[in-house]
Design a protein around this motif. Structure first.
Motif, PDB file in Angstrom:
ATOM      1  N   UNK A 179       0.611  -1.385  -0.059  1.00  0.00           N
ATOM      2  CA  UNK A 179       0.442   0.175   0.020  1.00  0.00           C
ATOM      3  C   UNK A 179       0.856   0.915   0.032  1.00  0.00           C
ATOM      4  N   UNK A 180       0.967   2.409  -1.004  1.00  0.00           N
ATOM      5  CA  UNK A 180       1.449   2.837  -1.270  1.00  0.00           C
ATOM      6  C   UNK A 180       1.178   4.318  -1.572  1.00  0.00           C
ATOM      7  N   UNK A 181       1.888   5.353  -1.658  1.00  0.00           N
ATOM      8  CA  UNK A 181       1.606   6.522  -1.843  1.00  0.00           C
ATOM      9  C   UNK A 181       2.442   7.423  -2.546  1.00  0.00           C
ATOM     10  N   UNK A 182       2.453   8.370  -3.466  1.00  0.00           N
ATOM     11  CA  UNK A 182       3.480   9.656  -4.654  1.00  0.00           C
ATOM     12  C   UNK A 182       2.882  10.326  -4.768  1.00  0.00           C
ATOM     13  N   UNK A 183       4.048  11.296  -4.691  1.00  0.00           N
ATOM     14  CA  UNK A 183       3.166  12.902  -5.575  1.00  0.00           C
ATOM     15  C   UNK A 183       4.704  13.249  -6.487  1.00  0.00           C
ATOM     16  N   UNK A 184       3.772  14.116  -7.852  1.00  0.00           N
ATOM     17  CA  UNK A 184       4.372  13.909  -9.183  1.00  0.00           C
ATOM     18  C   UNK A 184       4.553  15.343  -9.231  1.00  0.00           C
ATOM     19  N   UNK A 201       9.294  15.971   8.337  1.00  0.00           N
ATOM     20  CA  UNK A 201       8.185  16.095   9.502  1.00  0.00           C
ATOM     21  C   UNK A 201       6.333  16.545   8.546  1.00  0.00           C
ATOM     22  N   UNK A 202       7.123  17.114   7.452  1.00  0.00           N
ATOM     23  CA  UNK A 202       5.525  17.309   7.076  1.00  0.00           C
ATOM     24  C   UNK A 202       4.368  16.335   6.785  1.00  0.00           C
ATOM     25  N   UNK A 203       3.256  16.585   6.895  1.00  0.00           N
ATOM     26  CA  UNK A 203       2.366  15.237   6.922  1.00  0.00           C
ATOM     27  C   UNK A 203       2.679  15.397   4.392  1.00  0.00           C
ATOM     28  N   UNK A 204       2.871  13.881   4.801  1.00  0.00           N
ATOM     29  CA  UNK A 204       3.268  13.408   3.525  1.00  0.00           C
ATOM     30  C   UNK A 204       2.012  13.453   2.548  1.00  0.00           C
ATOM     31  N   UNK A 205       0.460  13.038   3.110  1.00  0.00           N
ATOM     32  CA  UNK A 205      -0.770  13.710   2.181  1.00  0.00           C
ATOM     33  C   UNK A 205      -1.301  15.164   1.785  1.00  0.00           C
ATOM     34  N   UNK A 206      -0.733  16.158   3.423  1.00  0.00           N
ATOM     35  CA  UNK A 206      -1.375  16.849   2.867  1.00  0.00           C
ATOM     36  C   UNK A 206       0.014  18.120   1.968  1.00  0.00           C
ATOM     37  N   UNK A 207       1.236  17.557   2.062  1.00  0.00           N
ATOM     38  CA  UNK A 207       1.535  17.953   0.722  1.00  0.00           C
ATOM     39  C   UNK A 207       1.269  17.377  -0.540  1.00  0.00           C
ATOM     40  N   UNK A 208       0.885  16.320  -0.834  1.00  0.00           N
ATOM     41  CA  UNK A 208       0.154  16.140  -1.740  1.00  0.00           C
ATOM     42  C   UNK A 208      -0.292  16.458  -2.577  1.00  0.00           C
ATOM     43  N   UNK A 209      -1.699  17.018  -1.605  1.00  0.00           N
ATOM     44  CA  UNK A 209      -2.759  17.654  -1.771  1.00  0.00           C
ATOM     45  C   UNK A 209      -2.555  18.998  -2.353  1.00  0.00           C
ATOM     46  N   UNK A 212       1.416  17.536  -5.759  1.00  0.00           N
ATOM     47  CA  UNK A 212       0.951  16.611  -6.481  1.00  0.00           C
ATOM     48  C   UNK A 212       0.812  16.833  -7.689  1.00  0.00           C
ATOM     49  N   UNK A 213       0.545  16.701  -8.489  1.00  0.00           N
ATOM     50  CA  UNK A 213       0.655  16.971 -10.438  1.00  0.00           C
ATOM     51  C   UNK A 213      -0.278  15.930 -11.156  1.00  0.00           C
ATOM     52  N   UNK A 214      -0.263  14.530 -10.391  1.00  0.00           N
ATOM     53  CA  UNK A 214      -1.051  13.663 -10.890  1.00  0.00           C
ATOM     54  C   UNK A 214      -3.022  13.831 -10.300  1.00  0.00           C
ATOM     55  N   UNK A 219      -6.626  14.172  -4.915  1.00  0.00           N
ATOM     56  CA  UNK A 219      -7.461  14.881  -3.634  1.00  0.00           C
ATOM     57  C   UNK A 219      -7.117  14.095  -2.393  1.00  0.00           C
ATOM     58  N   UNK A 220      -6.512  12.441  -3.145  1.00  0.00           N
ATOM     59  CA  UNK A 220      -6.774  11.350  -2.002  1.00  0.00           C
ATOM     60  C   UNK A 220      -5.021  11.898  -1.350  1.00  0.00           C
ATOM     61  N   UNK A 221      -4.499  12.660  -1.313  1.00  0.00           N
ATOM     62  CA  UNK A 221      -3.446  12.128  -0.792  1.00  0.00           C
ATOM     63  C   UNK A 221      -2.399  12.173  -1.550  1.00  0.00           C
TER      64      UNK A 221
END
Length: 306
Positions: A179-184, A201-209, A212-214, A219-221
């Motif tokens: 189960x993974x996540x990414x930021x483009x 220390x920044x939150x991954x999901x918040x940073x992705x929103x 991220x250009x994907x 929207x799902x972090x």
């Protein structure tokens, strides 16, 4: 379906040559000459039927191949696909015919058989689907089949189905998944900055929103969900995800679509596959098996292809 090699009945006519020698009846005539026999020339040998290919000694005739190319074009037109014929079509048709021969040969080598009653029922169903004998005969003629050729083609199809079902049924319904996540992002500089922020220390999901250009995951972090090997469209992301332990952050991953930061959230060795993932795994297993069989086969191609 591919069409079988046609057979031709031949008749041999044997001619006997009788030479009648008539001796002179009068004693005053000179004696008859000793007859001489001129040998007959040998009969001409049959001209070999041109071939398109040969697969482990099994022939695919040029006529058979050309008829299959015409069936391919007719089938495509019946689906409303209005494309001009392409040399690639011929290549694809011959490849499919070679693959079918290899698959059927593998089925026979493993002792698989098809019940003749089932084949006859298949022919009857095809006849009924076209409204009876006259319409079925017309369809066979338009498709370039005799009844015998269609029956053989149906038998090959059934043998192919029998062994390919065995291959796909052997794919386990569970396996290793992450189960993974990414930021483009679009540049190395931005990727380096985003990764540093997350590592600090920044939150991954918040940073992705935010970055991220994907659009499909932003929207799902950046959440990619659970997936097995061979599932993601970007193999670099998948490789990074499987290389990480849960909670780890990847280096910047460079791929064709940009620069990625990947994190693995969880991992399971025997997690049940989703229905789409299982179907994809089955398709891959079958494709790999066919490619392996074709690579091991003795194949000769006698037609020019692009």
């Amino acid at each position: 379906m591919t069409s079988p090699i046609p057979t031709t009945s031949r008749r041999t006519v044997i001619a006997a040559l009788v030479l009648i020698l008539v001796a002179g009846a009068c004693s005053g005539l000179p004696g008859a000459a000793t007859p001489t026999h001129t040998p007959l020339p040998p009969p001409p040998s049959a001209t070999p039927e041109p071939l398109a290919a040969e697969v482990n000694g099994e022939r695919i005739t040029l006529d058979e191949f050309e008829r299959e190319v015409r069936r391919f074009a007719t089938g495509r037109a019946s689906l409303g696909i209005d494309l001009a014929p392409s040399p690639d079509d011929r290549k694809a048709v011959l490849r499919a015919m070679i693959e079918e021969r290899v698959v059927v040969q593998a089925a026979l080598s493993e002792g698989l058989t098809v019940d003749e009653t089932a084949i006859a029922q298949g022919v009857d169903q095809a006849r009924a689907a076209r409204g009876g004998d006259p319409a079925f005969s017309e369809w066979l003629g338009q498709s370039g089949y005799t009844v015998e050729e269609f029956t053989l083609a149906l038998k090959r199809q059934m043998l192919s189905r029998a062994i390919t079902d065995r291959i796909v049924d052997g794919v386990p319904p569970q396996g290793e998944q992450v189960h993974a996540a990414h930021i483009l992002v679009s540049s190395q500089a931005v990727a380096d900055e985003v990764r540093l922020n997350i590592a600090s220390g920044a939150d991954f999901a918040r940073t992705a929103r935010t970055y991220s250009q994907d659009l499909s995951t932003r929207a799902g972090g950046g959440d990619l969900g659970w997936f097995p090997r061979g599932w993601l469209a970007v193999p670099e992301i998948e490789a990074a995800a499987f290389a990480l332990a849960p909670g780890e952050l990847s280096p910047v991953v460079v791929a064709a679509d940009g620069f990625h930061i990947v994190t693995t959230i969880a991992r399971e060795n025997e997690r049940p596959l989703s229905a789409p993932a299982l179907e994809a795994a089955r398709r891959k297993a079958l494709r790999d098996w066919i490619d392996e069989k074709v690579a091991a086969a003795q194949v000769q191609v006698f037609v020019a292809l692009p």
